[in-house]
Write a protein that holds these residues in place. Sequence first.
Motif, PDB file in Angstrom:
ATOM      1  N   LEU A 167       0.821  -1.219   0.000  1.00 38.44           N
ATOM      2  CA  LEU A 167       0.000   0.000   0.000  1.00 38.44           C
ATOM      3  C   LEU A 167       0.849   1.261   0.000  1.00 38.44           C
ATOM      4  O   LEU A 167       0.319   2.350  -0.198  1.00 38.44           O
ATOM      5  N   THR A 168       2.146   1.145   0.233  1.00 41.25           N
ATOM      6  CA  THR A 168       3.008   2.323   0.276  1.00 41.25           C
ATOM      7  C   THR A 168       3.084   2.968  -1.100  1.00 41.25           C
ATOM      8  O   THR A 168       3.395   2.316  -2.095  1.00 41.25           O
ATOM      9  N   GLY A 169       2.787   4.245  -1.180  1.00 40.57           N
ATOM     10  CA  GLY A 169       2.839   4.973  -2.437  1.00 40.57           C
ATOM     11  C   GLY A 169       1.571   4.930  -3.240  1.00 40.57           C
ATOM     12  O   GLY A 169       1.482   5.599  -4.281  1.00 40.57           O
ATOM     13  N   ARG A 170       0.548   4.176  -2.787  1.00 35.15           N
ATOM     14  CA  ARG A 170      -0.690   4.085  -3.551  1.00 35.15           C
ATOM     15  C   ARG A 170      -1.475   5.392  -3.541  1.00 35.15           C
ATOM     16  O   ARG A 170      -2.312   5.612  -4.421  1.00 35.15           O
ATOM     17  N   PHE A 171      -1.233   6.253  -2.560  1.00 32.89           N
ATOM     18  CA  PHE A 171      -2.050   7.451  -2.392  1.00 32.89           C
ATOM     19  C   PHE A 171      -1.241   8.724  -2.612  1.00 32.89           C
ATOM     20  O   PHE A 171      -1.516   9.759  -2.015  1.00 32.89           O
ATOM     21  N   ALA A 172      -0.250   8.645  -3.482  1.00 34.55           N
ATOM     22  CA  ALA A 172       0.597   9.810  -3.743  1.00 34.55           C
ATOM     23  C   ALA A 172      -0.173  10.938  -4.411  1.00 34.55           C
ATOM     24  O   ALA A 172       0.186  12.105  -4.273  1.00 34.55           O
ATOM     25  N   GLU A 173      -1.227  10.625  -5.154  1.00 37.15           N
ATOM     26  CA  GLU A 173      -2.001  11.648  -5.855  1.00 37.15           C
ATOM     27  C   GLU A 173      -3.270  12.040  -5.115  1.00 37.15           C
ATOM     28  O   GLU A 173      -4.069  12.814  -5.643  1.00 37.15           O
ATOM     29  N   LEU A 174      -3.459  11.537  -3.915  1.00 38.29           N
ATOM     30  CA  LEU A 174      -4.683  11.823  -3.167  1.00 38.29           C
ATOM     31  C   LEU A 174      -4.664  13.252  -2.637  1.00 38.29           C
ATOM     32  O   LEU A 174      -3.656  13.727  -2.121  1.00 38.29           O
ATOM     33  N   ASP A 175      -5.782  13.949  -2.785  1.00 43.37           N
ATOM     34  CA  ASP A 175      -5.908  15.328  -2.310  1.00 43.37           C
ATOM     35  C   ASP A 175      -6.283  15.304  -0.832  1.00 43.37           C
ATOM     36  O   ASP A 175      -7.385  14.893  -0.468  1.00 43.37           O
ATOM     37  N   LEU A 176      -5.367  15.752   0.017  1.00 39.88           N
ATOM     38  CA  LEU A 176      -5.579  15.745   1.464  1.00 39.88           C
ATOM     39  C   LEU A 176      -5.815  17.137   2.024  1.00 39.88           C
ATOM     40  O   LEU A 176      -5.821  17.312   3.244  1.00 39.88           O
TER      41      LEU A 176
END
Length: 340
Positions: A167-176
């Motif tokens: 799961l590491t790096g799967r959410f690099a483009e997620l807007d937080l």
Amino acid sequence: MSELVTGEAVALELRPARLPSRALAVLLDLIVAIAAYTGVSVALMFATASLDVAAQIAVSIAAFVLVLVGGPIAVETLSHGRSLGKLAFGLRVVRDDGGPIRFRHALVRGAIGVIEILTTFGVVACIASLVSARGRRLGDVFAGTLVVRERVSAGPTAFVPPPPPWLTGRFAELDLSAVPDGLWLAIRQYLTRMQQLDPQVGWAMAQRLAADLVARTGAPAPQGVPPAAYLAAVVQERQARDVRRAFGNGAVGGLPAGGFGPGAGVPGVPGAFGNSAFQPSSAPQQPYGSAPAAAPVSWPAAGAPPVPAAGGTGADPVVPSAQPPAPAEPRPTTGFAPPA
């Protein structure tokens, strides 16, 4: 030791600084600031001797604002909450959720500090710090910050467990950007205490936090990923962004892929989630929005909470299996996409 407690009765172990150490740190900062202001004023007095009185007063006011107000704001922003006085006494300014402060936090603290420290000789700040349960002055209350002690006795400390490597790096483009600090605080507190919770209660809490996080980000969670692992992966992505923002893009290059906490990526250290159902998978990493990797068969299904095994403990949930696990299905060719 004072603790921050969420509505789920999960405690975050922060050690707020009390009035004596804070007063000494502020006194040292004021001595340095006044010495700098005196030197600047003397230099400006000779430089503006040929100007009229009104111009000299305007220059003096500008020097006062820049040195005694802008100086502390710039120092706290660039040092991430550690002025000279705080560095000498082992203090640091952090956000309510324990993260590093930014310019807006330092600006609010500095602007209100002019009123409660400079104009009232610290009387208002002392009263507010004595009344507050965590020793916060008015600037901390309005800025959403807290002064904590960094020099504490060595001992076991809670840390956010790292997510599975796949799961590491799967959410690099997620807007937080729309996720509030209060939700981050609740997620971090849950992750550091989830092994101490009842399996059913912890699963329900993780599902609720994951739903709130999905609602704030606007993108659905990957299918088949337990909510606790999803929360840990998103928190790790936020930590990586904070590190890159504070120290540059190359600051996270030498960190282990498992996360930022003790034991991340170290052989022989128990898994992030305390049991075999949450052990890291050997599947390759994929970016957020691509085809999800097949989850290990030992991971619990995303729609059902873990059930304690017979003879086990409530903090060590496992998933019962009546038959041998089936071989993993081929990875789908399409991934999940955010709703339109």
